[in-house]
Design a protein around this motif. Structure first.
Motif, PDB file in Angstrom:
ATOM      1  N   SER A  31      -3.300   2.488   4.529  1.00 13.97           N
ATOM      2  CA  SER A  31      -3.947   3.753   4.393  1.00 13.97           C
ATOM      3  C   SER A  31      -5.277   3.536   4.815  1.00 13.97           C
ATOM      4  CB  SER A  31      -3.798   4.270   2.800  1.00 13.97           C
ATOM      5  OG  SER A  31      -4.524   5.317   2.667  1.00 13.97           O
ATOM      6  N   ALA A  32      -5.959   2.577   4.533  1.00  9.77           N
ATOM      7  CA  ALA A  32      -7.514   2.535   5.126  1.00  9.77           C
ATOM      8  C   ALA A  32      -7.434   2.648   6.529  1.00  9.77           C
ATOM      9  CB  ALA A  32      -7.943   1.111   4.462  1.00  9.77           C
TER      10      ALA A  32
ATOM     11  N   ALA B 203       7.818   9.789   8.852  1.00 10.76           N
ATOM     12  CA  ALA B 203       6.672   9.254   8.236  1.00 10.76           C
ATOM     13  C   ALA B 203       6.346   7.955   9.005  1.00 10.76           C
ATOM     14  CB  ALA B 203       6.770   9.341   6.778  1.00 10.76           C
ATOM     15  N   PRO B 204       4.945   7.696   8.893  1.00 12.29           N
ATOM     16  CA  PRO B 204       4.568   6.392   9.675  1.00 12.29           C
ATOM     17  C   PRO B 204       4.392   5.527   8.209  1.00 12.29           C
ATOM     18  CG  PRO B 204       2.553   7.650   9.298  1.00 12.29           C
ATOM     19  CD  PRO B 204       4.091   8.533   9.076  1.00 12.29           C
ATOM     20  N   SER B 205       3.990   4.122   8.631  1.00 10.45           N
ATOM     21  CA  SER B 205       4.247   3.298   7.622  1.00 10.45           C
ATOM     22  C   SER B 205       3.033   3.429   6.644  1.00 10.45           C
ATOM     23  CB  SER B 205       3.920   1.842   8.190  1.00 10.45           C
ATOM     24  OG  SER B 205       2.652   1.841   8.888  1.00 10.45           O
ATOM     25  N   ASP B 206       2.153   4.103   6.493  1.00  3.68           N
ATOM     26  CA  ASP B 206       1.174   4.422   5.467  1.00  3.68           C
ATOM     27  C   ASP B 206       1.598   5.614   4.497  1.00  3.68           C
ATOM     28  OD1 ASP B 206       0.973   6.784   6.880  1.00  3.68           O
ATOM     29  OD2 ASP B 206      -1.319   6.682   6.995  1.00  3.68           O
TER      30      ASP B 206
ATOM     31  N   PRO C 179      -2.867   5.251  -1.770  1.00  3.95           N
ATOM     32  CA  PRO C 179      -1.332   4.830  -1.572  1.00  3.95           C
ATOM     33  C   PRO C 179      -0.917   5.198  -3.048  1.00  3.95           C
ATOM     34  CG  PRO C 179      -3.017   3.142  -0.891  1.00  3.95           C
ATOM     35  CD  PRO C 179      -3.872   4.340  -1.186  1.00  3.95           C
ATOM     36  N   ALA C 180      -1.623   5.314  -4.100  1.00  5.86           N
ATOM     37  CA  ALA C 180      -1.134   5.591  -5.551  1.00  5.86           C
ATOM     38  C   ALA C 180      -0.722   7.234  -5.236  1.00  5.86           C
ATOM     39  CB  ALA C 180      -2.001   5.355  -6.480  1.00  5.86           C
ATOM     40  N   ALA C 181      -1.266   7.994  -4.955  1.00  8.94           N
ATOM     41  CA  ALA C 181      -0.890   9.196  -4.674  1.00  8.94           C
ATOM     42  C   ALA C 181       0.377   9.327  -3.738  1.00  8.94           C
ATOM     43  CB  ALA C 181      -2.029  10.206  -4.147  1.00  8.94           C
TER      44      ALA C 181
ATOM     45  N   SER D 260       0.709   7.071  14.304  1.00 13.88           N
ATOM     46  CA  SER D 260       1.834   7.683  13.583  1.00 13.88           C
ATOM     47  C   SER D 260       2.833   8.283  14.794  1.00 13.88           C
ATOM     48  CB  SER D 260       1.545   8.262  12.493  1.00 13.88           C
ATOM     49  OG  SER D 260       0.901   9.421  12.904  1.00 13.88           O
ATOM     50  N   ALA D 261       1.944   8.705  15.380  1.00 15.61           N
ATOM     51  CA  ALA D 261       2.795   9.665  16.277  1.00 15.61           C
ATOM     52  C   ALA D 261       3.921   9.066  16.861  1.00 15.61           C
ATOM     53  CB  ALA D 261       1.898  10.326  17.509  1.00 15.61           C
TER      54      ALA D 261
END
Ligand SMILES: [Zn+2]
Length: 293
Positions: free
Chosen positions: A13-14, A91-94, A208-210, A70-71
């Motif tokens: 995510s970062a 959805a990408p890996s994040d 990540p939690a959300a 992510s595209a």
């Protein structure tokens, strides 16, 4: 284990945040005043969050880059027919979906419903365009009839938290879960059985939690690729804002785009004026889609 997944997610995510230009610029909070009944409770989201990060903070938080790699996520085999599975596939890996996964372009409208929502719905109806609405719990509470109209017109719903807490994702898992659940409960109180397959964190401040909790509640985390910054009413207003929105959307929209705009959270007359021009243009150039549910 959850901890491992969250830790990995945090790294990813970062990285994604660094890459994603618009991620935090949904600072609709910049102009988010909430419904007039406003502070329904002083509670869990922390009232102070209703008043937002500054523009510069938003920019700093996100960098100026373009949407992430992510595209490259593999589009789903089918188009709009497939339900959430298809959305997940994009959805990408994040875990944040930023493109439609096919050539379709998705218009998304955040922070409503509001007094401006019926005007937008009328325009969408006129052009037979379906969109996606990321609604705020307290706004649903104030304008339930407009939420019903959104659903009746066949648009897709997205959870945008109870009262637009931009820092929700950093709070405890229990707080996040309670907020998202409360928002979904309010939506379903107004529209029984409503499908809510998407979640958009206010400000794009996904954590990540959300993302994880949204997934557990059956929602795909929804980002965007085009942000005309109609939330930034400090920078532009009136016709200048309208022209800014028009040129930004014209210049940046490509097949697969998810466009972020706002039908609530402040004066949206410039957004409405912009879409009066944009809707027929976009419809001619692209297939405009509601995100699949
Ligand atoms: Zn918002």
């Amino acid at each position: 284990m959850t901890r491992t997944r969250l830790a990995l997610g945090a790294l990813i995510s970062a990285a994604a945040l660094a890459l994603t230009g618009c991620a935090a610029s949904d600072a609709s909070s910049v102009s988010w005043h909430g419904p007039s009944s406003g502070v329904v409770d002083g509670g869990q989201d922390g009232g102070t969050q209703a008043h937002p990060i500054s523009d510069s903070t938003a920019q700093a938080a996100t960098g100026a880059g373009k949407p992430s790699a992510s595209a490259s996520a593999t589009p789903s085999a089918s188009t709009s027919a497939a339900p959430s599975a298809s959305a997940s596939a994009t959805a990408p890996s994040d875990g944040i979906m930023r493109k439609t996964g096919n050539d379709g372009v998705a218009l998304t409208f955040d922070d409503g419903p509001s007094a401006d929502t019926p005007k937008l719905l009328a325009m969408l109806r006129q052009h037979n365009i379906k969109a996606t609405f990321c609604v705020v719990g307290v706004a649903v509470q104030e304008f339930p009839q407009y939420l019903q109209e959104i659903v009746k017109d066949g648009h897709t719903l997205c959870n945008h938290t109870w009262k637009h807490d931009e820092k929700l994702g950093k709070k405890s898992a229990d707080t996040i879960r309670a907020d998202l659940q409360r928002t979904n409960d309010e939506i379903r109180k107004v529209v029984p059985g409503a499908q809510i397959k998407y979640f958009r964190h206010p400000g794009g401040n996904f954590t990540p939690a959300a993302v994880q909790i949204a997934t557990e509640l059956g929602m795909v985390s929804l980002g965007w690729t085009v942000d005309p910054s109609d939330w930034n009413t400090k920078k532009w207003s009136g016709n200048q804002m309208t022209q800014h929105i028009i040129s930004n959307v014209r210049n940046n929209t490509k097949p697969g785009a998810v466009i972020l705009s706002h039908d609530g959270g402040g004066d949206r007359s410039a957004t409405l004026a912009a879409y009066k021009t944009l809707l027929p243009e976009l419809k001619q150039q692209f297939t405009l889609v509601a995100l699949p549910v």
